[in-house]
Structure formats: C-alpha cells, structure tokens
Motif scaffolding. Structure first.
Motif, short mmCIF file in Angstrom:
data_model
loop_
_atom_site.label_atom_id
_atom_site.label_comp_id
_atom_site.label_asym_id
_atom_site.label_seq_id
_atom_site.Cartn_x
_atom_site.Cartn_y
_atom_site.Cartn_z
N UNK A 1 0.83 -1.19 0.00
CA UNK A 1 0.00 0.00 0.00
C UNK A 1 0.87 1.24 0.00
N UNK A 2 0.31 2.32 -0.53
CA UNK A 2 1.07 3.57 -0.52
C UNK A 2 0.30 4.65 0.21
N UNK A 3 1.07 5.54 0.81
CA UNK A 3 0.47 6.66 1.53
C UNK A 3 1.39 7.87 1.34
N UNK A 4 0.80 9.06 1.26
CA UNK A 4 1.63 10.25 1.06
C UNK A 4 2.17 10.75 2.40
N UNK A 5 3.48 10.79 2.48
CA UNK A 5 4.16 11.26 3.69
C UNK A 5 5.20 12.30 3.26
N UNK A 6 5.18 13.47 3.86
CA UNK A 6 6.16 14.51 3.55
C UNK A 6 6.26 14.77 2.03
N UNK A 7 5.12 14.71 1.36
CA UNK A 7 5.09 15.00 -0.07
C UNK A 7 5.54 13.86 -0.96
N UNK A 8 5.82 12.71 -0.38
CA UNK A 8 6.26 11.55 -1.17
C UNK A 8 5.32 10.37 -0.94
N UNK A 9 5.22 9.51 -1.96
CA UNK A 9 4.50 8.26 -1.77
C UNK A 9 5.42 7.25 -1.10
N UNK A 10 5.02 6.79 0.06
CA UNK A 10 5.80 5.79 0.80
C UNK A 10 5.04 4.47 0.77
N UNK A 11 5.74 3.43 0.33
CA UNK A 11 5.13 2.10 0.24
C UNK A 11 5.33 1.33 1.55
N UNK A 12 4.30 0.65 2.00
CA UNK A 12 4.41 -0.10 3.25
C UNK A 12 3.52 -1.33 3.22
#
Lengths: 260, 41
Positions: A1-12
């Motif tokens: 899954x991806x989520x926007x963190x600090x303007x970036x897409x972070x996959x987790x």
C-alpha cells in the motif's frame, strides 16, 4: 500500500496480529521491505508488523538530491502517525539502524525498544572519499557494476555459493534500487554522526552483528554497545552484513527472545 | 591449481585476512572511539 508522507508516496505493508504490539522494520541501503521475509513467520503471530520502503527504495518515491537521516526518520515517524501508531519497537539493519538511532534520540518516548543490526553510529572523515567514489560510480554507471562488490560485503563466500535463490532475491533488490535513491541515501549515511550522543538513548536496546561483517564490523557495534546504557550485544557467527538472511534462525531467536 | 579454488582462497584471504577488511569497515575498526570500545561486549 502507498500513503503520502512529507510530499512523497511511501510504500508499506502492515501485517500480523492486529492486537499485538507494533514492530517497525527498516531495511538497508539497496534493499526494500522484502528483505525481512525470513523474519515474518516468527513475528506475525504475536506482533503487528510494519515494513516500509525507505524513500529512494522499493516502491516508494525516489526524489533527486541528497537526503538526510533527519528526513528518513521523519518519513518513518510520518508513516507511524498516519497509521495512528503511538508506541512501537524499532528493528533496523544497516541504514535502518542509523535511522533507528535518529528516532531513538528524538522520539524515545514512543519507542518500546530498539534493535540495531549490522550498523554503525559514525562515518569517519577518512571514508568520505569512498562514499564519493560510490556515489560517482552509481551516477555514471548505474547499479549493475556494483552488484558483485555489494554481495561480497553482505554475505560470506559460503552463503553466496550455497544459496543462489536467496542471493538472487537480494540481487534483484539491488538492481531495482533507483540510482537517485542510492545516491540520496548514501549522502545521508556518509554524514552519520551519532556516536557521542548514544548515551542519551534511554530505552532497552539489542545490538546484533554478523561476526564476519566487513562493512560495519563488530567494533562498530561494540562502540554502540559501550554507549547505550541499557543495551546488549549479540554477535552471530558465520554471518556477514545481512545476518538476518544469512543466519535467519539464530537471528530470529535472538530477536524474539528480546522482544518477548 | 584450479582457477576457481585459487579465486576462492584469494577471496577468503581478502575478506578475512589482515591485509584487507573492507575500506569503510577497516576505517571503523581503526576509528579511535570504536577501538577504545573494544572489549566492553
């Protein structure tokens, strides 16, 4: 899954026991969240396991430019906040251990424990030209020419010859690492300088290192152990840098004994 | 001597011998604060 963190897409990936305590797993330079695959079977029954791709790696965004360890730690904390996770255990290997030190120094109140694997707390001045060489090589030639040298740092010769499928899996991760991510994170690592602040870390800490780790050797872990008051050091025989893969059974036992 | 055997011997010497550890690892080993911490484990 991806989520926007600090303007970036972070996959987790969040998996395991929904009622269990949270363990966040932070991977090394040039790998991704998959590098913890041999730990999942022991962790998931009792823990909520959060694995993520550090910026510049895996399926997370890889912006141009130099990253900092503060940024990498802020990404992890942003992910935890976005998922509503207050307290957690941190398990980090190599670069993931460096990010873990940053988190422990700045957010100790949220950490239940800290696990630092095959990592260091400082990059001495005399290794700066080596990082410049590596960054320059990646910029000019990409990841492919570095694979053999990286694998020889990460695994013993015995493991390299006996376990081709595991080596292939890690090789693919190295090759899939965006050059911008490798360079960005290398710029963060080369500025690592937490050694003399480690005595400020007030939480239980487990330090694990492969006895034959040539890149972040036992001495680097001993230096960390000597400074973190509530720490224990475990040295795993017949393992180089990625001891969670090379000696997974020993690694898992040490990890589970500590977390439980 | 077979080339593969010779290569493996040389690799092992390079990997674990006194001549060459790994440049960054070697620098960490020689780093004074790290050296002073030895034996505390």
């Amino acid at each position: 899954m991806k989520i926007e963190i600090n303007g970036l897409n972070i996959n987790y990936e969040l998996s395991g026991n929904e009622d269990g305590p949270v363990v966040i797993m932070s991977h090394s330079l040039c790998t991704n969240l998959d590098m913890w695959y041999l730990q999942m079977a022991v962790l998931e029954p009792g823990f909520r396991v959060l694995r993520y791709d550090t910026r510049g790696h895996g399926h997370s965004d890889a912006p141009d430019g130099a990253y900092t360890l503060d940024q990498l730690a802020d990404d992890a904390m942003g992910l935890l906040d976005a998922l509503g996770i207050d307290r957690f255990h941190w398990v980090g290997i190599s670069m993931g251990g460096m990010i873990g030190q940053n988190v422990a120094l700045n957010h100790a109140d949220r950490l239940q424990s800290l696990v630092l694997c095959d990592t260091a707390a400082i990059m001495p001045e005399d290794v700066q030209p080596l990082w410049e060489e590596r960054i320059s090589a990646a910029k000019n030639q990409g990841m492919q020419p570095m694979v053999k040298e990286i694998l020889q740092r990460w695994f013993t010769q015995s493991f390299l010859s006996k376990y081709p499928p595991e080596v292939r899996r890690i090789t693919d991760q190295i090759l899939e690492t965006p050059v911008t991510g490798y360079i960005g994170c290398s710029e963060a690592i080369r500025r690592l300088d937490y050694l003399e602040r480690l005595s400020e870390i007030p939480i239980p800490t487990l330090i694990i290192v492969g006895e034959e780790d040539p890149g972040t050797p036992v001495e680097a872990s001993e230096a960390i152990h000597a400074r973190i008051p509530d720490s224990q050091l475990n040295i795993i025989p017949s393992a180089a840098h990625l001891c969670n893969l090379e000696q997974a059974e020993s690694f898992n036992k040490i990890l589970m004994d500590f977390l439980q | 001597m077979d080339m593969d055997i010779r290569y493996n011997i040389v690799t092992r010497i390079l990997q674990y011998g006194i001549f060459f550890k790994e440049q960054i690892g070697n620098a960490l080993t020689q780093h004074e604060p790290c050296k002073q911490s030895g034996g505390n484990s």
